[in-house]
Motif scaffolding. Structure first.
Motif, PDB file in Angstrom:
ATOM      1  N   UNK A  69       0.821  -1.195   0.000  1.00 14.22           N
ATOM      2  CA  UNK A  69       0.000   0.000   0.000  1.00 14.22           C
ATOM      3  C   UNK A  69       0.864   1.258   0.000  1.00 14.22           C
ATOM      4  N   UNK A  70       1.985   1.201   0.749  1.00  8.75           N
ATOM      5  CA  UNK A  70       2.922   2.325   0.747  1.00  8.75           C
ATOM      6  C   UNK A  70       3.401   2.607  -0.673  1.00  8.75           C
ATOM      7  N   UNK A  71       3.794   1.527  -1.369  1.00 12.11           N
ATOM      8  CA  UNK A  71       4.313   1.701  -2.720  1.00 12.11           C
ATOM      9  C   UNK A  71       3.264   2.299  -3.640  1.00 12.11           C
ATOM     10  N   UNK A  72       2.046   1.809  -3.563  1.00 13.91           N
ATOM     11  CA  UNK A  72       0.991   2.324  -4.427  1.00 13.91           C
ATOM     12  C   UNK A  72       0.705   3.791  -4.141  1.00 13.91           C
ATOM     13  N   UNK A  73       0.737   4.158  -2.884  1.00 11.49           N
ATOM     14  CA  UNK A  73       0.459   5.557  -2.545  1.00 11.49           C
ATOM     15  C   UNK A  73       1.516   6.487  -3.114  1.00 11.49           C
ATOM     16  N   UNK A  74       2.727   5.989  -3.298  1.00 11.60           N
ATOM     17  CA  UNK A  74       3.803   6.814  -3.841  1.00 11.60           C
ATOM     18  C   UNK A  74       3.579   7.181  -5.306  1.00 11.60           C
ATOM     19  N   UNK A  75       2.727   6.444  -5.990  1.00 10.00           N
ATOM     20  CA  UNK A  75       2.434   6.765  -7.392  1.00 10.00           C
ATOM     21  C   UNK A  75       1.086   7.462  -7.540  1.00 10.00           C
ATOM     22  N   UNK A  76       0.485   7.819  -6.434  1.00  7.58           N
ATOM     23  CA  UNK A  76      -0.771   8.562  -6.504  1.00  7.58           C
ATOM     24  C   UNK A  76      -2.004   7.716  -6.400  1.00  7.58           C
ATOM     25  N   UNK A 103      12.547   6.043   4.852  1.00  2.52           N
ATOM     26  CA  UNK A 103      13.098   5.305   3.722  1.00  2.52           C
ATOM     27  C   UNK A 103      14.300   6.042   3.136  1.00  2.52           C
ATOM     28  N   UNK A 104      15.268   5.278   2.688  1.00  2.00           N
ATOM     29  CA  UNK A 104      16.390   5.864   1.958  1.00  2.00           C
ATOM     30  C   UNK A 104      15.926   6.211   0.554  1.00  2.00           C
ATOM     31  N   UNK A 105      16.702   6.993  -0.154  1.00  2.35           N
ATOM     32  CA  UNK A 105      16.353   7.364  -1.532  1.00  2.35           C
ATOM     33  C   UNK A 105      16.236   6.120  -2.409  1.00  2.35           C
ATOM     34  N   UNK A 106      17.132   5.162  -2.203  1.00  5.31           N
ATOM     35  CA  UNK A 106      17.095   3.926  -2.990  1.00  5.31           C
ATOM     36  C   UNK A 106      15.827   3.135  -2.705  1.00  5.31           C
ATOM     37  N   UNK A 107      15.412   3.105  -1.441  1.00  6.26           N
ATOM     38  CA  UNK A 107      14.196   2.373  -1.079  1.00  6.26           C
ATOM     39  C   UNK A 107      12.957   3.040  -1.653  1.00  6.26           C
ATOM     40  N   UNK A 108      12.980   4.368  -1.691  1.00  9.68           N
ATOM     41  CA  UNK A 108      11.859   5.087  -2.290  1.00  9.68           C
ATOM     42  C   UNK A 108      11.757   4.760  -3.783  1.00  9.68           C
ATOM     43  N   UNK A 109      12.880   4.767  -4.479  1.00  2.00           N
ATOM     44  CA  UNK A 109      12.893   4.439  -5.908  1.00  2.00           C
ATOM     45  C   UNK A 109      12.356   3.025  -6.145  1.00  2.00           C
ATOM     46  N   UNK A 110      12.808   2.086  -5.313  1.00  2.00           N
ATOM     47  CA  UNK A 110      12.339   0.712  -5.454  1.00  2.00           C
ATOM     48  C   UNK A 110      10.836   0.621  -5.195  1.00  2.00           C
ATOM     49  N   UNK A 111      10.363   1.340  -4.168  1.00  2.00           N
ATOM     50  CA  UNK A 111       8.938   1.323  -3.848  1.00  2.00           C
ATOM     51  C   UNK A 111       8.110   1.878  -4.997  1.00  2.00           C
ATOM     52  N   UNK A 112       8.606   2.945  -5.598  1.00  2.00           N
ATOM     53  CA  UNK A 112       7.899   3.529  -6.745  1.00  2.00           C
ATOM     54  C   UNK A 112       7.883   2.561  -7.934  1.00  2.00           C
ATOM     55  N   UNK A 113       9.010   1.906  -8.167  1.00  2.00           N
ATOM     56  CA  UNK A 113       9.068   0.933  -9.263  1.00  2.00           C
ATOM     57  C   UNK A 113       8.083  -0.203  -9.026  1.00  2.00           C
ATOM     58  N   UNK A 114       8.063  -0.707  -7.792  1.00  2.00           N
ATOM     59  CA  UNK A 114       7.137  -1.786  -7.453  1.00  2.00           C
ATOM     60  C   UNK A 114       5.688  -1.341  -7.615  1.00  2.00           C
ATOM     61  N   UNK A 115       5.424  -0.094  -7.232  1.00  2.00           N
ATOM     62  CA  UNK A 115       4.070   0.440  -7.367  1.00  2.00           C
ATOM     63  C   UNK A 115       3.650   0.500  -8.829  1.00  2.00           C
ATOM     64  N   UNK A 116       4.526   1.015  -9.677  1.00  2.00           N
ATOM     65  CA  UNK A 116       4.195   1.097 -11.109  1.00  2.00           C
ATOM     66  C   UNK A 116       4.011  -0.299 -11.708  1.00  2.00           C
ATOM     67  N   UNK A 117       4.862  -1.236 -11.280  1.00  2.00           N
ATOM     68  CA  UNK A 117       4.714  -2.604 -11.776  1.00  2.00           C
ATOM     69  C   UNK A 117       3.358  -3.170 -11.354  1.00  2.00           C
ATOM     70  N   UNK A 118       2.976  -2.942 -10.098  1.00  2.00           N
ATOM     71  CA  UNK A 118       1.698  -3.448  -9.584  1.00  2.00           C
ATOM     72  C   UNK A 118       0.523  -2.821 -10.323  1.00  2.00           C
ATOM     73  N   UNK A 119       0.621  -1.526 -10.585  1.00  2.00           N
ATOM     74  CA  UNK A 119      -0.464  -0.858 -11.298  1.00  2.00           C
ATOM     75  C   UNK A 119      -0.512  -1.299 -12.761  1.00  2.00           C
ATOM     76  N   UNK A 120       0.652  -1.665 -13.313  1.00  2.00           N
ATOM     77  CA  UNK A 120       0.655  -2.230 -14.656  1.00  2.00           C
ATOM     78  C   UNK A 120      -0.111  -3.540 -14.704  1.00  2.00           C
ATOM     79  N   UNK A 121       0.096  -4.365 -13.701  1.00  2.00           N
ATOM     80  CA  UNK A 121      -0.642  -5.628 -13.620  1.00  2.00           C
ATOM     81  C   UNK A 121      -2.141  -5.381 -13.495  1.00  2.00           C
ATOM     82  N   UNK A 122      -2.515  -4.389 -12.666  1.00  2.00           N
ATOM     83  CA  UNK A 122      -3.926  -4.055 -12.491  1.00  2.00           C
ATOM     84  C   UNK A 122      -4.534  -3.596 -13.815  1.00  2.00           C
ATOM     85  N   UNK A 123      -3.795  -2.774 -14.564  1.00  2.00           N
ATOM     86  CA  UNK A 123      -4.279  -2.307 -15.872  1.00  2.00           C
ATOM     87  C   UNK A 123      -4.489  -3.476 -16.834  1.00  2.00           C
TER      88      UNK A 123
END
Length: 215
Positions: free
Chosen positions: A1-8, A23-43
């Motif tokens: 849920x944290x990751x998804x919230x980072x992409x809006x 979160x470190x900057x690297x962890x934030x980037x990873x969370x955003x990537x995971x969020x976009x990947x998850x939203x891609x699956x949802x799409x």
């Protein structure tokens, strides 16, 4: 849920608010990537399919986390759904480079190359798949089918001979050879049918061998 919230993406109504985390900057980037990947699956898999949206999210995920093979595999599939075959091939090649031990990726790459008429690249990808999984009967059959379609029968027969000499479970390839030989017989193309049945005869037990020799 944290990751998804980072992409809006909105949070689920009624859920308990998450505790604040650092979160470190690297962890934030990873969370955003995971969020976009998850939203891609949802799409892709939601009730209303949105493959263009999926492409946008997978592209964003790849940009944020460019070392993840699965993202490029999904991106390649999404591109293919929009018949963007050159983009699909490029994405699948990237996926294969990142995961050289993934037989599925090489098979997907081979199929897309074949669909787009890039026959030599398809053959190369199938051979890479066989390097990873040298006893996979299905890959031998798929590559042989491509070679037969391209009228490269000698290469196809040599490949099937190699496969039958190396795989533990020969049933799939024997069934394929029989089907191919029978197809030639139905076309009254005896010269092409004979090598198929001769190949079977060399790799089956004596009682079955008599039946093949009769054919």
């Amino acid at each position: 849920m944290l990751a998804l919230s980072l992409t809006g993406c909105g949070t689920i109504t009624g859920t308990t608010p998450l505790a604040r985390v650092s979160l470190t900057a690297e962890e934030v980037e990873f969370s955003r990537a995971l969020a976009h990947f998850s939203r891609g699956l949802i799409c892709e898999q939601g009730t209303i399919r949105d493959t263009r949206g999926a492409i946008a999210h997978y592209e964003a995920a790849a940009k944020l986390d460019p070392a993840r093979s699965l993202t490029y595999s999904r991106l390649g599939g999404a591109y293919l759904q929009h018949q963007m075959t050159d983009n699909a091939i490029k994405a699948l090649k990237k996926a294969a480079d990142l995961a050289p031990g993934s037989v599925e990726t090489f098979i997907d790459l081979a199929k897309v190359c074949q669909l787009s008429g890039k026959i030599e690249e398809a053959i190369k990808a199938y051979n890479r798949a066989l390097t990873v999984s040298p006893t996979n009967s299905g890959i031998y059959a798929s590559l042989a089918s491509l070679l037969f379609f391209e009228q490269r029968n000698t290469e196809a027969m040599e490949l099937l001979e190699k496969g039958l000499s190396g795989v533990q479970d020969k049933k799939t390839l024997l069934a394929y050879c029989f089907s191919r030989g029978r197809e030639y017989l139905l076309r009254l193309d005896v010269q092409k049918a004979i090598p198929c049945f001769e190949l079977i005869s060399r790799h089956i037990k004596p009682p079955q061998k008599q039946q093949v020799e009769y054919l």
